[in-house]
Every structure is written in C-alpha cells, then in structure tokens.
Design an enzyme around this catalytic site. Structure first.
Site, PDB file in Angstrom:
ATOM      1  N   GLU A  97       0.840  -1.197   0.000  1.00  0.00           N
ATOM      2  CA  GLU A  97       0.000   0.000   0.000  1.00  0.00           C
ATOM      3  C   GLU A  97       0.878   1.250   0.000  1.00  0.00           C
ATOM      4  O   GLU A  97       1.799   1.398   0.801  1.00  0.00           O
ATOM      5  CB  GLU A  97      -0.926   0.026   1.210  1.00  0.00           C
ATOM      6  CG  GLU A  97      -1.915   1.176   1.128  1.00  0.00           C
ATOM      7  CD  GLU A  97      -3.050   1.072   2.120  1.00  0.00           C
ATOM      8  OE1 GLU A  97      -4.042   1.826   1.963  1.00  0.00           O
ATOM      9  OE2 GLU A  97      -2.959   0.244   3.054  1.00  0.00           O
ATOM     10  N   GLU A 191     -12.970   1.726   1.260  1.00  0.00           N
ATOM     11  CA  GLU A 191     -12.411   1.885   2.604  1.00  0.00           C
ATOM     12  C   GLU A 191     -12.903   3.187   3.223  1.00  0.00           C
ATOM     13  O   GLU A 191     -12.794   4.251   2.610  1.00  0.00           O
ATOM     14  CB  GLU A 191     -10.889   1.873   2.559  1.00  0.00           C
ATOM     15  CG  GLU A 191     -10.270   1.949   3.946  1.00  0.00           C
ATOM     16  CD  GLU A 191      -8.755   1.836   3.902  1.00  0.00           C
ATOM     17  OE1 GLU A 191      -8.212   0.955   4.589  1.00  0.00           O
ATOM     18  OE2 GLU A 191      -8.120   2.639   3.199  1.00  0.00           O
TER      19      GLU A 191
END
Length: 247
Positions: A97, A191
C-alpha cells in the site's frame, strides 16, 4: 444447498506493520518480528481461501519524524523479497500500500512503489493503491494509475475525508476513467473510517477524530452503487471515444 440469493465473497487481508515489527528496522529482533507477522498473515489469507495480502508491508504504520535512509529501503526490499517467496508458495501475492507522508516515510507515491518492487527483484509483489492517499501525494492520480498499470494488484476506493463517496473533493471520474483505460478488472475495495467503529490504535495512526457515519450498511450500499455506476460510466465514455463515427 446455497440460497438462491447467495453471493460469493472474496477474501483479501490488509494490515499495517507495528513499530515493533518494522521489517526496515536495523534492529534484527524487530525485523524478525515483522517477518513473523507477515508469514502469519499469509498463512491466514491462504487458509481463508484468499489470494492477496495488502497494506503497509514495507515499514511500520505511523507518523515518522525522520526521512528514510537508503539502508532502510534496502533492508525492507531484501526482506520482502524473501517473504514474497513464502507467499508465492502459498498462492498469495503481496500488495504494497502506497500511503501518505503522515502514515509512512518510505513509499508515498506509485512511482516510489514501482522502484521498490524493481529493487526486490520479485515477480510476486504488486502495488496496493488507495485513492485517499493518492489524492494527497500524487501530482495527477489518473496519470499515476496509468503509469503503474502493469503492477497494480489491489485498489482501495476512499474519499478525501474517508466518509461517503462523492461527498468529498476527490475526482473519481478521472480515477474510474484511468482504471478503465488500463483494463483493470481486479479487486476494487471501499475503505472508510469513523471514530465510532475504528480500533483505538488505528484511529490514532490514521487520525480519525470525527464520527463520519454510524450506519455501516447504508455506507456500504452507497459505496457499491457509487463504484458500479462510476466504472460503468467510464466504460461508456471509453466506448464513445474509441468508436469511429463514419457517415
């Protein structure tokens, strides 16, 4: 027998390494702990039927007060190369990420992530891109997605304030256009965070101080519609600009 309305649910696990499990650390005990965490996560993902581990895997998750060093970069890359082989044997990919400067000092842009992957020499490490973080760090989110196209393994769709999609400042049309242009057809996960539901430690690391929503089902249904419509709109636009309109 499965109910007629049963929908298959895929599994992907996303984590952030803790300070005492930072694989870029010069402290061998700390780095070893990080490898143990990653290996357990890989095993859990495999056992749950998943194929992807994402998140902040290259270093610890949280604000750093010093710039990264080349040694830190090299230690992390070498360690992840070894972990990636363990993951490959388990049928799992690692997806790094790329997060903003307040949550990591090592990988803040997709270009940095590409350079890091190249230094690992691994074919089992990919990018985990997140629109919330990209909105902070990238000069042009759409261009960054296009540039990283061949190495994108996982995408988080998140708003600028991490609440309901479309209620912040992110140009999602440009993002969906870019994902469509590169032919991305893999996981798109929503998210979002709210102080009412986020773990206390994660709240501190991500600075979640406000309650942006309370009804998780309402939030999820809205996100699913928003992403589906956004991707379909991008597909229709792509068709319009690619079809020759000869008389």
């Amino acid at each position: 027998m499965k109910p007629a309305n049963c929908v298959a649910i895929g599994v992907a696990i996303s984590i952030g390494l803790p300070a005492d499990g930072d694989i870029s650390s010069s402290d061998k005990a700390v780095a070893t702990r990080g490898v143990e965490i990653l290996n357990r996560t890989i095993a859990l993902t495999r056992d749950l039927g998943g194929q992807k581990v994402g998140g902040i895997l290259s270093t610890s998750h949280g604000l750093q007060t010093k710039p990264p060093t080349r040694d830190q970069w090299n230690r992390s890359a070498a360690t992840l190369a070894r972990v990636a082989e363990t993951a490959k044997a388990a049928g799992v990919t690692l997806n790094l990420e790329i997060v903003n400067r307040f949550e990591s000092n090592l990988l803040n842009t997709a270009a940095q992530g590409l350079a890091f992957i190249e230094d690992t020499g691994s074919d089992n490490i990919f990018l985990h891109l997140d629109t919330f973080h990209m909105n902070i760090e990238e000069a042009d989110v759409g261009l960054a997605i296009r540039h990283a196209a061949k190495k994108i393994g996982y995408v988080h769709i998140g708003e600028s304030h991490r609440g309901f999609l479309g209620t912040g400042s992110i140009d999602f049309a440009a993002i969906f256009d870019a994902l469509t242009a590169i032919g991305y057809n893999d996981d798109l996960s929503f998210e979002s965070f709210s102080s009412e539901i986020v773990d206390e430690n994660l709240s501190r690391n991500t600075a979640i101080w406000r309650n942006l929503w309370a009804d998780s089902m309402e939030l999820a249904r809205h996100a699913r519609r928003f992403i589906a419509v956004g991707m379909e709109t991008a597909r229709l636009k792509a068709e319009l600009v690619s079809v020759s309109q000869r008389p």
